[in-house]
Every structure is written in C-alpha cells, then in structure tokens.
Design an enzyme around this catalytic site. Sequence first.
Site, PDB file in Angstrom:
ATOM      1  N   LYS A 248       4.163  -2.783  -5.060  1.00 50.35           N
ATOM      2  CA  LYS A 248       3.259  -3.840  -4.589  1.00 50.35           C
ATOM      3  C   LYS A 248       3.183  -4.899  -5.670  1.00 50.35           C
ATOM      4  O   LYS A 248       3.369  -4.605  -6.855  1.00 50.35           O
ATOM      5  CB  LYS A 248       1.859  -3.282  -4.339  1.00 50.35           C
ATOM      6  CG  LYS A 248       1.030  -4.099  -3.378  1.00 50.35           C
ATOM      7  CD  LYS A 248       1.493  -3.872  -1.967  1.00 50.35           C
ATOM      8  CE  LYS A 248       0.584  -4.410  -0.921  1.00 50.35           C
ATOM      9  NZ  LYS A 248       0.838  -3.773   0.376  1.00 50.35           N
TER      10      LYS A 248
HETATM   11  N1  GLU Z   1       2.697  -5.522   3.107  1.00 48.80           N
HETATM   12  C1  GLU Z   1       3.018  -4.601   4.145  1.00 48.80           C
HETATM   13  C2  GLU Z   1       2.388  -3.255   3.910  1.00 48.80           C
HETATM   14  O1  GLU Z   1       1.376  -3.146   3.238  1.00 48.80           O
HETATM   15  C3  GLU Z   1       4.527  -4.544   4.405  1.00 48.80           C
HETATM   16  C4  GLU Z   1       5.359  -4.105   3.252  1.00 48.80           C
HETATM   17  C5  GLU Z   1       6.852  -4.274   3.493  1.00 48.80           C
HETATM   18  O2  GLU Z   1       7.246  -4.691   4.554  1.00 48.80           O
HETATM   19  O3  GLU Z   1       7.589  -3.974   2.561  1.00 48.80           O
HETATM   20  O4  GLU Z   1       2.791  -2.248   4.446  1.00 48.80           O
END
Ligand code: GLU
Length: 436
Positions: A113
């Site tokens: 993240k």
């Molecule tokens: N931000 C999204 C999540 O929390 C998608 C992450 C992604 O597609 O890599 O799952």
Amino acid sequence: MDKEVTFTEDLDSSNIRIKQFDRARRHLADLKQGLIEFLCHPKRSICVSFPIEVEDGSIRTFQGFRVLHNNSLGPGKGGIRYHPDLDLSEVVGLAFLMTWKCALMNLPYGGAKGGVVCNPKELSEVDLRHITRRFISELGDNIGPYTDIPAPDMYTDEKTMSWIYDTYDIMHPGRNNRPVVTGKPISLGGSFGRHEATARGVLNATEHFLNKSPLNGLDDLDGATVVIQGYGNVGSIAAHLFRQAGAKIIAISDSQGGVYKKAGLDLIALDQHKQEQNTVVGLLDTTSVSNNDLLTLECDILIPAAIGNQINQNNVEQIKARVIVEAANGPITPIADDTLLAKGIPVIPDILANAGGVIVSYFEWMQNLENEQWTYDEVNEKLRRKMDKAVEIVLDCHKTLIANQDDDKAVDLRTAALVVAIRRIADVTLSRGIWP
Ligand code: GLU
C-alpha cells in the site's frame, strides 16, 4: 456536520490488524511462533519527502509512503491513496490487509500500500500530476511490474494511474511497462470492468452470501433495503448495481452528510444533485441524516464504503442492519466486531467483500503481460466466479472452525477469512523454505 466524538478504544490501523490477526491465530495453533512474528511485520517501509512548487507559486513539502508487507505469494500489490490524515501506521495496516486479501482470493501477489499526505480537494490537477510524478520518481525501482504494482485507492483514479505509468515508462524506456500499475484508462492498457470492479465484487459477495447463508427470509436482493455510507467510486457505483439487482437504496452519504428516504432514493436525481451541488445533502424529497445516524438506520444491508473505523465502540450498540458488507477497508473496529458477533449481525469482511478491485487489477496485469484485451462480459464473469468461490471457502472454513473448537466462543466471518489467508501464506512460506 457530525458532532465530535471521543474514543477510548485503540484506533491505530496497524494495531487493529494485529488484533484481528491474533484472533485468527487461536485457530492456527500449529503455526510456528517465528513465522507468526514474521507475518506481523512489514517487509519494507519506504518514507519519502519531496518539495513541489504548487500552482500559487509557493513551495510545499509532501510526505509519501510505500509499504510492502509480504511478498511470499508474489509481487506486492495495492493501491496508492492521497489523504490529508494519512500516516505510516495507516499505510502499514492497509498493506497488511492487502496481503490477506490477495491470499484469500488466491492471487499470485503479496500485499502493499502507499500514499501521499495531501488534500486533493485543495490541489489543482497540475499540482496532483506534479506530486504523482515526483513521488513515483522518488520510489524509483522499488515499484515494478514484477516487484510491486500500485493501483487506485482513496482519491486516486485512472488519471493518477496514467501519470504513474508514464513516469515509470520514461524512467525505463524500451520495454512493455504497462503491467507496472493497474486501474489505468482503457486506452493505456486498462481493463474493461476495472472502474466498477470493487462495487461489482461487493454485489457478487452479498448475493452469493445471501444465497448460501440466508438470513431469516432474506436470501436475495429483491426488495432488500440498503444503506450505503460513502459516495466515492465504490459507494456510488454499488448504489446503482444493488438497485439494478432489485434492492432499494434508502440512504446514502458523502463526507458532508447523508440523505434518507424510506420509499427508496431516486438515484438519477441523486447523481445529478451531487454533480451540481458537490454533495448528496439537500436532495429534494429526502430527510438529511448525519453520517453516524445513517449507520444506525434500520435496514437489511449496511454497506460502509467510506473510511476506516466508522462502526466502533461508540455506535455499534445502535446498529440495526441485518448484515454488514465492508466495501471500505477496515470500517469496523475490533470492539465493534465483538458486539456485532454477540448481536448476531454477520459481517462480510473487507478482505472478501471489496476484493473485486484487486481481482480485476490482476486481470488487467495478465492482459498487459500478454498484450490482450478481454471483453467486459468476460471480465465480469471471471470476477463473479472468483468472488463466489471465495465466499464458499470462507463459509466452509467458518463452519469447520465452529465445529472444531473446544470452547463455545462464537467465531466471525473475518476470523474465518483470515484463517484461510494466513494458512495459504504460511504454507507457501514454508514450502519455499526459509532463506538461506
Ligand atoms: N485499492 C484497492 C484495494 O484496497 C485495489 C488494490 C489493487 O487493485 O491493487 O483493494
């Protein structure tokens, strides 16, 4: 505006993830202590600071983070968010969630993240482009198509992903760099269906859960009353998808407050009002509710689709929904989880309910690696199959945990989902063999 509330429970994102992990550990007695410790720490945390000359001519310093929590199953995967309240602990906690989410969904990814501390509502598009490009150049080779792959998250979108791709491509000319980031526009190698994938996955998970585990007469969405907190990418699209599936959206909110109508909201009028007024509040023929009161409305399905820790010690006793579906990441605190379990309100946990986004990100990545473009229907069908399978695995694990335990402590679906995910990561870590 909601009134200020005070908290006595620990709302730190990383600490909450550890608490959730600890609850699952009770059912994983054979895991070695050292392995547990390894899974509780992020593998790598990067913090950067950089100056940006913003459009008013002043120079401001921004802070950015990228955390790779675990890469036992594959490269790191997870979004990049822009938010004024972001801090490292929150990013670590969110990276944890991505590790469990990818493992639960059987994706060949670890968890990651990232984000930048900034308020996109107060910045111009040019400022945001400069921030994105500078942030990605600061991260350098810590992201890459086979090492760590960003995606959209809170207040970032297809445009942000285009800038990420372009910056990385300029830094690494002469090769196919499309798989370095997902959630791109279709014209740049994005996947059909990615834009609405998280909301569609929420719908799939809810429908399949109700079908497999009906709640006293509630076994599908036909006529079900739904309350949604949040009107971003997930909340607004989920409202339409649930409506199309036969549900009645009786309340919805954004950061300024919510609107309620017992007979069901007119979503077309709502979208138009939001576009004109920049808020859902004030929609004709509706009653205004605060974000907190919205959560405590009587309804069949409550979908928190905004920020973390929204259902907590202070309001959980008043929750009247029959099932909660976590479209946001971490909207329910551990104390609230306990109370909901005691009240018999099931929660479809975030790592299951909102995994549609990362699933279609994986499809996008695969299409980019193969230079292919799947159709919209193909993507949606593959997504539905993956969501259905995961719901079944979590429900099966939940049944087994209840049957196998020696006390009569209740077990929630979050714990069952975590047990499946942690078991997968632990197995892979051990079968790869601990280096050296
Ligand atoms: N931000 C999204 C999540 O929390 C998608 C992450 C992604 O597609 O890599 O799952």
